[in-house]
Design a protein around this motif. Structure first.
Motif, PDB file in Angstrom:
ATOM      1  N   SER A   1      27.229  10.207   0.697  1.00  0.00           N
ATOM      2  CA  SER A   1      27.823   9.624   1.890  1.00  0.00           C
ATOM      3  C   SER A   1      26.784   9.111   2.871  1.00  0.00           C
ATOM      4  O   SER A   1      25.590   9.394   2.763  1.00  0.00           O
ATOM      5  CB  SER A   1      28.668  10.685   2.588  1.00  0.00           C
ATOM      6  N   THR A   2      27.290   8.380   3.843  1.00  0.00           N
ATOM      7  CA  THR A   2      26.465   7.897   4.944  1.00  0.00           C
ATOM      8  C   THR A   2      25.733   9.062   5.595  1.00  0.00           C
ATOM      9  O   THR A   2      24.531   8.960   5.886  1.00  0.00           O
ATOM     10  CB  THR A   2      27.360   7.171   5.972  1.00  0.00           C
TER      11      THR A   2
ATOM     12  N   LYS B   1      18.846  -6.595  13.896  1.00  0.00           N
ATOM     13  CA  LYS B   1      19.688  -6.490  12.696  1.00  0.00           C
ATOM     14  C   LYS B   1      20.940  -5.657  13.000  1.00  0.00           C
ATOM     15  O   LYS B   1      22.046  -5.990  12.569  1.00  0.00           O
ATOM     16  CB  LYS B   1      18.883  -5.873  11.555  1.00  0.00           C
ATOM     17  N   MET B   2      20.759  -4.576  13.756  1.00  0.00           N
ATOM     18  CA  MET B   2      21.893  -3.734  14.149  1.00  0.00           C
ATOM     19  C   MET B   2      22.902  -4.546  14.967  1.00  0.00           C
ATOM     20  O   MET B   2      24.109  -4.471  14.737  1.00  0.00           O
ATOM     21  CB  MET B   2      21.418  -2.531  14.954  1.00  0.00           C
TER      22      MET B   2
ATOM     23  N   LYS C   1      24.079   5.050  13.744  1.00  0.00           N
ATOM     24  CA  LYS C   1      23.074   6.101  13.557  1.00  0.00           C
ATOM     25  C   LYS C   1      22.083   5.733  12.450  1.00  0.00           C
ATOM     26  O   LYS C   1      20.901   6.062  12.532  1.00  0.00           O
ATOM     27  CB  LYS C   1      23.743   7.440  13.275  1.00  0.00           C
ATOM     28  N   THR C   2      22.553   5.044  11.428  1.00  0.00           N
ATOM     29  CA  THR C   2      21.670   4.577  10.362  1.00  0.00           C
ATOM     30  C   THR C   2      20.572   3.704  10.959  1.00  0.00           C
ATOM     31  O   THR C   2      19.379   3.936  10.735  1.00  0.00           O
ATOM     32  CB  THR C   2      22.460   3.758   9.318  1.00  0.00           C
TER      33      THR C   2
ATOM     34  N   SER D   1      12.971   2.163   5.586  1.00  0.00           N
ATOM     35  CA  SER D   1      13.444   0.832   5.184  1.00  0.00           C
ATOM     36  C   SER D   1      13.953   0.843   3.745  1.00  0.00           C
ATOM     37  O   SER D   1      14.971   0.219   3.428  1.00  0.00           O
ATOM     38  CB  SER D   1      12.322  -0.199   5.327  1.00  0.00           C
ATOM     39  N   ALA D   2      13.239   1.558   2.881  1.00  0.00           N
ATOM     40  CA  ALA D   2      13.657   1.646   1.477  1.00  0.00           C
ATOM     41  C   ALA D   2      15.006   2.343   1.351  1.00  0.00           C
ATOM     42  O   ALA D   2      15.872   1.918   0.572  1.00  0.00           O
ATOM     43  CB  ALA D   2      12.593   2.369   0.652  1.00  0.00           C
ATOM     44  N   TRP D   3      15.200   3.417   2.119  1.00  0.00           N
ATOM     45  CA  TRP D   3      16.481   4.128   2.067  1.00  0.00           C
ATOM     46  C   TRP D   3      17.610   3.262   2.616  1.00  0.00           C
ATOM     47  O   TRP D   3      18.720   3.274   2.082  1.00  0.00           O
ATOM     48  CB  TRP D   3      16.396   5.466   2.799  1.00  0.00           C
ATOM     49  N   TYR D   4      17.335   2.489   3.653  1.00  0.00           N
ATOM     50  CA  TYR D   4      18.347   1.553   4.147  1.00  0.00           C
ATOM     51  C   TYR D   4      18.719   0.582   3.015  1.00  0.00           C
ATOM     52  O   TYR D   4      19.900   0.311   2.783  1.00  0.00           O
ATOM     53  CB  TYR D   4      17.828   0.784   5.371  1.00  0.00           C
TER      54      TYR D   4
END
Length: 126
Positions: A25-26, A86-87, A62-63, A46-49
């Motif tokens: 999950s998020t 970007k957000m 929150k991400t 950044s990679a996890w995003y």
């Protein structure tokens, strides 16, 4: 800031879940992002995003906040601002409290980078 430990937990949970619908999950990925932020590891954040987007895991404010925080903690103002932009592209409306936290995080990036000029510009925008 134990990114390796957080990634290990993520991998165990992801391995236990076998269907796409039950992919982590998020909240779980945001926990890994928090570890990245705590260790000032913008590369891994950044990679996890990217993984979230690739696996269609819902991103939330929150991400982005955690990725911005990772950039801020290592003084990468342009990176933090890029993620903020970007957000704002992703979410048409951001609650004032979330925006204040995010703007303060960008100010923190300016402070870590010893960029009083950029800090003044961001402070004026608040």
């Amino acid at each position: 800031g134990d990114v390796d430990g957080a990634e290990g937990i993520f991998q165990r949970v992801a391995h236990e879940r076998t269907t796409a619908a039950s992919f982590p999950s998020t909240m779980l990925v945001n926990t890994v992002l928090k570890a990245c932020a705590n260790s000032a590891d913008i590369t891994r954040a950044s990679a996890w995003y990217g993984r979230m987007v690739h696996h269609d895991i819902r991103v939330n404010i929150k991400t982005y906040g955690k990725v911005i925080e990772a950039a801020a903690k290592c003084g990468q103002v342009d990176e933090a601002v890029g993620w903020l932009e970007k957000m704002l592209e992703h979410f048409s409306e951001v609650e004032a409290s979330d925006m204040n936290i995010t703007m303060n995080t960008v100010l923190d990036a300016c402070a870590k980078a010893a960029s009083s000029e950029q800090a003044g510009q961001w402070f004026a925008r608040m």
